[in-house]
Each structure stands twice: as structure tokens, then as C-alpha cells.
Design an enzyme around this catalytic site. Structure first.
Site, PDB file in Angstrom:
ATOM      1  N   ASN A 114     -10.202  23.859  33.242  1.00  0.00           N
ATOM      2  CA  ASN A 114      -9.399  25.081  33.300  1.00  0.00           C
ATOM      3  C   ASN A 114      -9.405  25.613  34.730  1.00  0.00           C
ATOM      4  O   ASN A 114     -10.458  25.987  35.250  1.00  0.00           O
ATOM      5  CB  ASN A 114     -10.002  26.107  32.322  1.00  0.00           C
ATOM      6  CG  ASN A 114      -9.198  27.401  32.263  1.00  0.00           C
ATOM      7  OD1 ASN A 114      -8.375  27.678  33.135  1.00  0.00           O
ATOM      8  ND2 ASN A 114      -9.452  28.190  31.226  1.00  0.00           N
TER       9      ASN A 114
ATOM     10  N   CYS B 137      -5.522  34.240  34.394  1.00  0.00           N
ATOM     11  CA  CYS B 137      -4.871  32.930  34.264  1.00  0.00           C
ATOM     12  C   CYS B 137      -3.356  33.043  34.197  1.00  0.00           C
ATOM     13  O   CYS B 137      -2.644  32.054  34.335  1.00  0.00           O
ATOM     14  CB  CYS B 137      -5.401  32.209  33.030  1.00  0.00           C
ATOM     15  SG  CYS B 137      -7.182  32.026  33.057  1.00  0.00           S
TER      16      CYS B 137
ATOM     17  N   HIS C 151      -0.647  26.928  29.940  1.00  0.00           N
ATOM     18  CA  HIS C 151      -1.913  27.085  30.655  1.00  0.00           C
ATOM     19  C   HIS C 151      -2.928  26.103  30.074  1.00  0.00           C
ATOM     20  O   HIS C 151      -3.078  25.993  28.853  1.00  0.00           O
ATOM     21  CB  HIS C 151      -2.414  28.524  30.525  1.00  0.00           C
ATOM     22  CG  HIS C 151      -3.799  28.714  31.029  1.00  0.00           C
ATOM     23  ND1 HIS C 151      -4.239  28.142  32.208  1.00  0.00           N
ATOM     24  CD2 HIS C 151      -4.859  29.388  30.520  1.00  0.00           C
ATOM     25  CE1 HIS C 151      -5.507  28.465  32.396  1.00  0.00           C
ATOM     26  NE2 HIS C 151      -5.916  29.213  31.383  1.00  0.00           N
TER      27      HIS C 151
HETATM   28  N1  COA Z   1     -22.392  21.546  25.042  1.00  0.00           N
HETATM   29  C1  COA Z   1     -22.952  21.430  23.839  1.00  0.00           C
HETATM   30  N2  COA Z   1     -22.921  22.390  22.904  1.00  0.00           N
HETATM   31  C2  COA Z   1     -22.280  23.537  23.230  1.00  0.00           C
HETATM   32  C3  COA Z   1     -21.672  23.719  24.481  1.00  0.00           C
HETATM   33  C4  COA Z   1     -21.753  22.665  25.408  1.00  0.00           C
HETATM   34  N3  COA Z   1     -21.195  22.743  26.620  1.00  0.00           N
HETATM   35  N4  COA Z   1     -21.112  24.949  24.508  1.00  0.00           N
HETATM   36  C5  COA Z   1     -21.357  25.515  23.309  1.00  0.00           C
HETATM   37  N5  COA Z   1     -22.078  24.657  22.547  1.00  0.00           N
HETATM   38  C6  COA Z   1     -22.563  24.878  21.191  1.00  0.00           C
HETATM   39  C7  COA Z   1     -22.753  26.335  20.868  1.00  0.00           C
HETATM   40  O1  COA Z   1     -24.011  26.784  21.330  1.00  0.00           O
HETATM   41  C8  COA Z   1     -22.694  26.322  19.367  1.00  0.00           C
HETATM   42  O2  COA Z   1     -23.934  25.880  18.879  1.00  0.00           O
HETATM   43  P1  COA Z   1     -24.557  26.515  17.551  1.00  0.00           P
HETATM   44  O3  COA Z   1     -23.578  26.180  16.466  1.00  0.00           O
HETATM   45  O4  COA Z   1     -25.853  25.832  17.420  1.00  0.00           O
HETATM   46  O5  COA Z   1     -24.641  27.984  17.823  1.00  0.00           O
HETATM   47  C9  COA Z   1     -21.674  25.214  19.072  1.00  0.00           C
HETATM   48  O6  COA Z   1     -21.584  24.432  20.262  1.00  0.00           O
HETATM   49  C10 COA Z   1     -20.294  25.727  18.718  1.00  0.00           C
HETATM   50  O7  COA Z   1     -19.940  26.710  19.652  1.00  0.00           O
HETATM   51  P2  COA Z   1     -18.579  27.479  19.516  1.00  0.00           P
HETATM   52  O8  COA Z   1     -18.501  28.533  20.564  1.00  0.00           O
HETATM   53  O9  COA Z   1     -18.343  27.857  18.105  1.00  0.00           O
HETATM   54  O10 COA Z   1     -17.544  26.292  19.890  1.00  0.00           O
HETATM   55  P3  COA Z   1     -15.987  26.304  19.826  1.00  0.00           P
HETATM   56  O11 COA Z   1     -15.519  25.221  18.973  1.00  0.00           O
HETATM   57  O12 COA Z   1     -15.412  27.690  19.619  1.00  0.00           O
HETATM   58  O13 COA Z   1     -15.627  25.881  21.326  1.00  0.00           O
HETATM   59  C11 COA Z   1     -14.835  26.845  23.368  1.00  0.00           C
HETATM   60  C12 COA Z   1     -15.989  26.756  22.398  1.00  0.00           C
HETATM   61  C13 COA Z   1     -15.226  27.804  24.483  1.00  0.00           C
HETATM   62  C14 COA Z   1     -14.567  25.469  23.951  1.00  0.00           C
HETATM   63  C15 COA Z   1     -13.564  27.364  22.632  1.00  0.00           C
HETATM   64  O14 COA Z   1     -13.878  28.493  21.856  1.00  0.00           O
HETATM   65  C16 COA Z   1     -12.454  27.693  23.577  1.00  0.00           C
HETATM   66  O15 COA Z   1     -11.928  26.857  24.266  1.00  0.00           O
HETATM   67  N6  COA Z   1     -12.014  28.953  23.600  1.00  0.00           N
HETATM   68  C17 COA Z   1     -10.971  29.379  24.487  1.00  0.00           C
HETATM   69  C18 COA Z   1     -11.534  29.554  25.861  1.00  0.00           C
HETATM   70  C19 COA Z   1     -10.486  29.793  26.885  1.00  0.00           C
HETATM   71  O16 COA Z   1      -9.374  29.372  26.729  1.00  0.00           O
HETATM   72  N7  COA Z   1     -10.880  30.482  27.941  1.00  0.00           N
HETATM   73  C20 COA Z   1     -10.074  30.733  29.070  1.00  0.00           C
HETATM   74  C21 COA Z   1      -8.885  31.538  28.759  1.00  0.00           C
HETATM   75  S1  COA Z   1      -7.880  31.681  30.100  1.00  0.00           S
END
Ligand code: COA
Length: 320
Positions: free
Chosen positions: A276, A110, A246
Site C-alpha cells: 500500500n 490515500c 487504491h
Molecule cells: N502476520 C501474521 N499474523 C497477523 C499479522 C501478520 N502480519 N497481522 C495480524 N495478524 C493476526 C492477528 O493478530 C490476528 O490474530 P488473532 O486471531 O490471534 O488475534 C489474525 O491475524 C487476524 O487478524 P485480523 O486483523 O482479523 O486480520 P484481517 O483478516 O482483518 O486482515 C488487514 C488484517 C489489516 C490485512 C485487513 O483488515 C485490511 O486490509 N484492512 C484494510 C486496511 C487498509 O486498507 N488500510 C489502508 C487504508 S488506506
């Protein structure tokens, strides 16, 4: 430093997919995606290739710069995966638009657009090129697992391009990579093949990510990069007009707004529409701000990107 941007363009697939459509085949809903990421839709390729999107972005950037393909001395594409492993996406674009010049791809995930700017500035400073076409392009829909709700809802497809030439807009650029970072934090396996000599099957699969680890890295690195730039140039945050981050998650941008204590209006966003787009995020924001007249000569623009590696890169331009 050594460059300015003289034209920009975009290439976006025709199909826009809203969160509700994903809920038709995944255990997810608009409420989760919107509240956790700020994403409401993304554009996804149906029959477009990455070369199609990149060539559209490139042609628009050339037109806006008042140049023809024959004026270009170098094409750099930032991508984690073009239409072919080889030839490079840059070569495919050159063939499509009718340019005859050196071409190669850059993969810094990215962060790739900022890495490409640094390479362009070195070519310009060394007198090896007069006009350089930089294209960032990703087809993330081909790299994510559409049964994994943790990742596939986050990304989109698209391309953005800009033409750069000698100038004084670029005042600062800093690149980094955390060599100690575990590739498991964010990766797309690149193995495969059927070598009879390989021990076991080489992994070739979809994007995998430890979302919370990436989130923590992103929030920390944006603040670190901003403070480093301010210190290097002896500027205060108030002297920066725009902060183009980003577009990985709206909550990461909100954290940056809070940490940097700057008005949220200074942080343009398009993640709600596009999701993204990896290294396409920042040049697409630049294109949109030029199109709607927000970006004006004299504006100071800080750009900060982060991604797999873990890589990071930031720069400051005083718009010319
Ligand atoms: N729909 C519904 N529920 C979802 C889901 C979706 N699309 N994706 C994940 N969940 C659930 C998970 O299974 C988890 O359930 P559980 O508590 O029963 O296990 C719950 O939501 C929380 O998941 P978690 O991973 O803790 O969520 P989060 O608040 O960390 O959000 C991201 C996840 C990926 C959105 C976040 O961590 C993020 O944006 N990280 C950075 C990613 C990024 O920038 N990547 C690219 C870099 S260039």
C-alpha cells in the site's frame, strides 16, 4: 471538464523487501501476508529521501510531457508527511528540479491524488496555470511501527507524478469525507513538541488502524462511488475500460470485482510488488499502464481512492 494528463513518472527506492525478510524480525510469514493482503514485496527507503523519490518522478513526468521545469506553473504534492513539516514537499521538489512557481502540499491521505486533480482542474479552469505538476509521494516506512505486525507489513515507500494541462479527458470527479468518522479508525498522531503549557505529553507516534473497519468502509465506498459516477454520466459498467482502485488490499479489489460484476482484467493491480503506497497507488498504476501501452487514447478510466478521514474520491477520464 478541464484537464488531461500529458506525462507521468515514478520514483521508487532501490531496496525491495520480500515478505520472508520481514519474518526474520516479526512474528509473521509470507503465507499470512500473501493470503490476507496479496502483498509479496514492497520497496523501502534506505538512504533515499522523499524529495529524491519525488524529484525522480517529477523529472520523468516532465520529460514524458516534453516540458522543462520552467514550463510548470504550479506544483502540488499529495503526501501525509514530507521530509519536513515545513517547507512543503512541493517546495523541496521545486528547488531540486529548478522550478520557480507556487507550490503546496495536499493531505487527503490515500485519496490525495484525486483531491489534487480537483485542485489542478480549478487552477486550469480559472486560467491561473497552464501546466501543473502533481506528485504523490509517501515514506510509509517512517510512519509505521516496525514492531506492529498488524500494520508495518502493509505499506511501502514511493512516488509517482503526472503533468496535467487543459483538456477534456476529465469527465467526472467526486470528493467526499465522512465527517462523522472516528479518527481512531486510521490515524497517525501529529502531536509532539515540548511546550511547558501543554497539559500532559502530546502524542506523536506511529500509524494506528482498525483494519476491519477500514476494510468494510473501502468495500462499500468503491461500489457507491462507481454507481454514483455511472448514474451521473448515464453509463453502464461495460462502457468502462479500466478501474484503477487504491491498492490497499487485494481482497478489497477482489470484493470490488465481485460487486461490480466486471472482468478482473479491467482492474490493474500492483499491490503484490509495492504494498500500500497510499495516494501513490493510482498515479503509479497510470504510469505503468502508459509505459507498457495498456492505456490507449479513447479508453475510459475510472479511478477510486479511499483513506484516513475517512476520505474518498473518484473520477472518470476518457484518455486523450
Ligand atoms: N502476520 C501474521 N499474523 C497477523 C499479522 C501478520 N502480519 N497481522 C495480524 N495478524 C493476526 C492477528 O493478530 C490476528 O490474530 P488473532 O486471531 O490471534 O488475534 C489474525 O491475524 C487476524 O487478524 P485480523 O486483523 O482479523 O486480520 P484481517 O483478516 O482483518 O486482515 C488487514 C488484517 C489489516 C490485512 C485487513 O483488515 C485490511 O486490509 N484492512 C484494510 C486496511 C487498509 O486498507 N488500510 C489502508 C487504508 S488506506
Amino acid at each position: 471538464m478541464s484537464l488531461k494528463i500529458t506525462g507521468a513518472g515514478k520514483g521508487i527506492p532501490a531496496k525491495r523487501v520480500f515478505n520472508d525478510e520481514l519474518a526474520g524480525f516479526l512474528d509473521t510469514d509470507d503465507a499470512w501476508i500473501s493470503s490476507r493482503t496479496g502483498i509479496k514485496s514492497r520497496y523501502l527507503c534506505v538512504d533515499e529521501t522523499l524529495t529524491d523519490l519525488s524529484a525522480a518522478a517529477a523529472s520523468q513526468a516532465l520529460q514524458n510531457a516534453g516540458l522543462s521545469p520552467g514550463d510548470i506553473d504550479l506544483i502540488l504534492c499529495s503526501t501525509v508527511g514530507g521530509d519536513y513539516r515545513t517547507p512543503s514537499l512541493a517546495c523541496c521538489v521545486a528547488e531540486r528540479v529548478g522550478a520557480r512557481c507556487p507550490c503546496f502540499d495536499v493531505n487527503a491521505a490515500c485519496t490525495g491524488f484525486v483531491y489534487a486533480l480537483e485542485i489542478a482542474s480549478l487552477f486550469l479552469r480559472g486560467g491561473r496555470a497552464g501546466n501543473i505538476l502533481i506528485i504523490a509521494a509517501e515514506m510509509m516506512s517512517a510512519l509505521t511501527d516496525w514492531t506492529d505486525r498488524n500494520t508495518c507489513v502493509l505499506f511501502g515507500d514511493g512516488a509517482a507524478a503526472c503533468v496535467v494541462t487543459a483538456g477534456n479527458a476529465l469527465r467526472y470527479l467526486h470528493l467526499s469525507s465522512d465527517a462523522g468518522a472516528d479518527a481512531a479508525v486510521l490515524n497517525i498522531p501529529g502531536g509532539g513538541g515540548n511546550s511547558p503549557f501543554a497539559a500532559g505529553k502530546r502524542d506523536s507516534a506511529f500509524l494506528r488502524m482498525q483494519g476491519q473497519e477500514v476494510f468494510k468502509f473501502a468495500v462499500g465506498i468503491v461500489e457507491t462511488e462507481m454507481l454514483r459516477m455511472l448514474d451521473a454520466l448515464k453509463l453502464s459498467p461495460e462502457q468502462i475500460d479500466w478501474l484503477l482502485l487504491h491498492q490497499a488490499n487485494k481482497r478489497i479489489i477482489d470484493c470490488a470485482v465481485a460487486k461490480l460484476k466486471q472482468p478482473k482484467e479491467k482492474f490493474p493491480c500492483n499491490i503484490d510488488r509495492y504494498g500500500n503506497l497510499s495516494s501513490v497507488s493510482i498515479p503509479l498504476l497510470l504510469f505503468e499502464m502508459l509505459e507498457d501501452g495498456r492505456l490507449k487514447p479513447g479508453d475510459t478510466v475510472f479511478m477510486s481512492a479511499f483513506g484516513a478521514g475517512l476520505t474518498a474520491g473518484s473520477c472518470l477520464m476518457v484518455w486523450e
